[in-house]
Design an enzyme around this catalytic site. Sequence first.
Site, PDB file in Angstrom:
ATOM      1  CG  HIS A 128      65.503  54.057  10.302  1.00 22.06           C
ATOM      2  ND1 HIS A 128      66.132  53.797   9.108  1.00 22.06           N
ATOM      3  CD2 HIS A 128      66.491  54.202  11.230  1.00 22.06           C
ATOM      4  CE1 HIS A 128      67.442  53.803   9.289  1.00 22.06           C
ATOM      5  NE2 HIS A 128      67.683  54.045  10.572  1.00 22.06           N
ATOM      6  CE  LYS A 178      68.767  50.839  12.449  1.00 24.24           C
ATOM      7  NZ  LYS A 178      69.653  51.986  12.735  1.00 24.24           N
ATOM      8  CG  ASP A 182      67.322  52.335   5.263  1.00 17.88           C
ATOM      9  OD1 ASP A 182      67.824  52.835   6.289  1.00 17.88           O
ATOM     10  OD2 ASP A 182      66.920  53.008   4.309  1.00 17.88           O
ATOM     11  NE  ARG A 200      74.150  44.067  36.231  1.00 17.11           N
ATOM     12  CZ  ARG A 200      75.207  44.219  37.028  1.00 17.11           C
ATOM     13  NH1 ARG A 200      75.318  45.312  37.770  1.00 17.11           N
ATOM     14  NH2 ARG A 200      76.131  43.286  37.083  1.00 17.11           N
TER      15      ARG A 200
END
Length: 310
Positions: A138, A159, A177, A243
């Site tokens: 998915h 998404k 999808d 980071r």
Amino acid sequence: MPKVRTKDIMEQFHLELVSGEEGINRPITISDLSRPGIEMAGYFTYYPKERVQLLGKTELSFFEQLPERERKQRMMSLCTDITPAIILSRDREVPKELIEASNENGVPVLRSSLKTTRLSSRLTNFLESKLAPTTAIHGVLVDVYGVGVLLIGKSGVGKSETALELVKRGHRLVADDCVEIRQEDQDTLVGSAPELIEHLLEIRGLGIINVMTLFGAGAVRSYKRITIVMNLELWEQGKQYDRLGLEEEKMRIIDTDVPKLTIPVRPGRNLAVIIEVAAMNFRLKRMGHNAAEQFTSKLADVIEDNGQDE
């Protein structure tokens, strides 16, 4: 496991059916081919009968030198009940012993005009592609600057909307999808869309749109190698996110580990731009330019110099 039958390679490579027509629906379960040279000499102990058999100039010229009785035996042993097909290259004449054995055992004998090595290479590539291990995930697959980016995350995280923005910015949609993935090689994963939803994109509140119709043929691709996975997740207060870019996560798909980035989603963050930069940065890393490592190295030098001054 996907199914490939003898008639599929007949149609794909325009092979001529010489005999054994009743066996054209035999399944091919392995991509490896066999060139039965040692078997022509009579050694069948380790004969890989489940493979497609390929006969070229070398095997057939040796076969022609055998006594008539042995020729019949060899071809009967070659044509087993699970042999998918026997293919002759270079438009070679088919020995009558092979025609008789193939008709008796229902093994298709096919003929091609291609050279043996060329035919072998094309057959192997075709079978490896068709018989590759597959799975479905998915997510959304997009081609961003030539990098296959697989977007994953919980339903509703954004998404498809991000993919739409990427398409608007000139990138290409592969699947939305549901992404069908096949492992064509040890480290090669290729993603595509199921035929039913190819070129379609679902946007909540808008419905299903056809990307190719709206944006043109240049906005879509049929398949793309998956190079990096980007996991979109809702920003969690207090959770530590990378980071610097030194930590490299991996996601295992079938038998392949793919680099994975986790991108926190919150209002105001332009995900499409972040994904574009991530794709470009990934390409730079593969070319040997790692900004995070260069920064860390410079920082270590500065700390070391300051320590010496004190």
